[in-house]
Scaffold this active site. Sequence first.
Site, short mmCIF file in Angstrom:
data_model
loop_
_atom_site.label_atom_id
_atom_site.label_comp_id
_atom_site.label_asym_id
_atom_site.label_seq_id
_atom_site.Cartn_x
_atom_site.Cartn_y
_atom_site.Cartn_z
CB CYS A 141 -5.18 2.63 2.57
SG CYS A 141 -6.28 2.56 4.25
NE ARG A 160 -2.39 -1.00 -2.66
CZ ARG A 160 -3.14 -2.33 -2.49
NH1 ARG A 160 -4.30 -1.85 -1.85
NH2 ARG A 160 -2.09 -3.75 -1.84
CD GLN A 215 -2.93 1.21 0.52
OE1 GLN A 215 -3.36 0.56 -0.15
NE2 GLN A 215 -2.71 2.86 -0.52
CG ASP A 236 -6.66 2.47 7.37
OD1 ASP A 236 -7.89 2.04 6.37
OD2 ASP A 236 -5.77 1.68 8.43
N1 NVA Z 1 -5.71 -0.57 8.65
C1 NVA Z 1 -6.84 -1.87 7.40
C2 NVA Z 1 -6.75 -1.12 6.15
C3 NVA Z 1 -7.22 -1.62 5.14
C4 NVA Z 1 -6.44 -2.02 3.77
C5 NVA Z 1 -7.57 -2.69 7.84
O1 NVA Z 1 -6.22 -4.13 8.48
O2 NVA Z 1 -8.31 -3.44 7.73
N1 CP Z 2 -6.27 -0.75 0.60
C1 CP Z 2 -6.50 -2.02 0.60
O1 CP Z 2 -5.35 -3.04 1.00
O2 CP Z 2 -7.53 -2.58 -0.12
P1 CP Z 2 -8.28 -4.00 -0.56
O3 CP Z 2 -8.44 -3.89 1.61
O4 CP Z 2 -9.59 -3.98 -0.85
O5 CP Z 2 -6.76 -4.68 -0.45
#
Ligand code: NVA
Ligand code: CP
Length: 326
Positions: free
Chosen positions: A272, A312, A138, A231
């Site tokens: 993200c 990505r 990411q 996030d």
């Molecule tokens: N911190 C989030 C990031 C998702 C891309 C998670 O781990 O769910």
């Molecule tokens: N940002 C990210 O990792 O998205 P996903 O959880 O959809 O892969």
Amino acid sequence: MAGNLRGRHFLKLLDFTSAEINDLLTLSATLKNNKRAGVRGHTLDGKSIALIFEKPSTRTRCAFTVACIDEGAHPEYLGKGDIQLGKKETVADTARVLGRMFDGIEFRGFSHETVEILAEYAGVPVWNGLTDEWHPTQILADLLTVQEEFGRLNGLALAYVGDGRNNMANSLMVGCAKVGMDVRIVAPESLHPDQGLVAQVEEIAAATGGSVTVTASVEEGVAGAHAIYADVWASMGEEDQIASRIELLKPYKVTQKMMEQTGRNDAIFLHCLPAFHNHETVLAKQYPDICEVEDEVFEGPQARAFDEAENRLHTIKAVMVATLGN
Ligand code: NVA
Ligand code: CP
């Protein structure tokens, strides 16, 4: 390339030098231009790639899948419940089996230790598609997006606002420090990052000309920032903490006022994704106050989250090409 990355795993950015990270960004930009020009790659021709997902994913799964196909490889999705990983068979045994059949393995899941065991035993490159601790692919997409916007990374300030001790905060601190950026983690004290990691990042920053600040003050944290990053308030696996996180993080919601507090007209907003920015999703209906960024910012002219999402693909492709490509 500063170093030959062939055969290397990609588990966390701490394992890579600044020059290696910059090289991966340069390769990403080249691959992006090639894709846009309709030039197909063949660097992974004939390879088979395993994509293991313990947690759900839209962007990471699709980026790995499309990147494989773009470069001539065959991706095989192995979802939670499809394979014996850690249930009836140890992770080390699964790693040795997959390594005999596949040329590379992506893993997304809970424990970072799982991806480390896969890397130790597979005998082929292993790439981290997110663990509880780190989300390194990411960060490459984030850095590429910032670089495209400002033409450089060195000396730019990025303020991450929210849960300061999750995989994104950890990875952004390391990635930004490695490329000489001024990274700020803006979070309530109970969600500040691990002090040992902050100390490590301070050392990195001292060598690259970057800096790291951890603060609970939004005003201090976002002043002069070129980018504000958000996030989700509760990461995958933390669903039982959503209600308490809402209370803790409400004052850290990214608003238009916060964008203005940067003092920069050219500041951008990054996320993200997935993001809570309106009340249209199932979870957002269940928790009406879950919203780390208001719609005005998310849909506004400063937002770059979808450029980031596209990146990505190009950056994950670069990781596979650099570590496994012909
Ligand atoms: N911190 C989030 C990031 C998702 C891309 C998670 O781990 O769910
Ligand atoms: N940002 C990210 O990792 O998205 P996903 O959880 O959809 O892969």
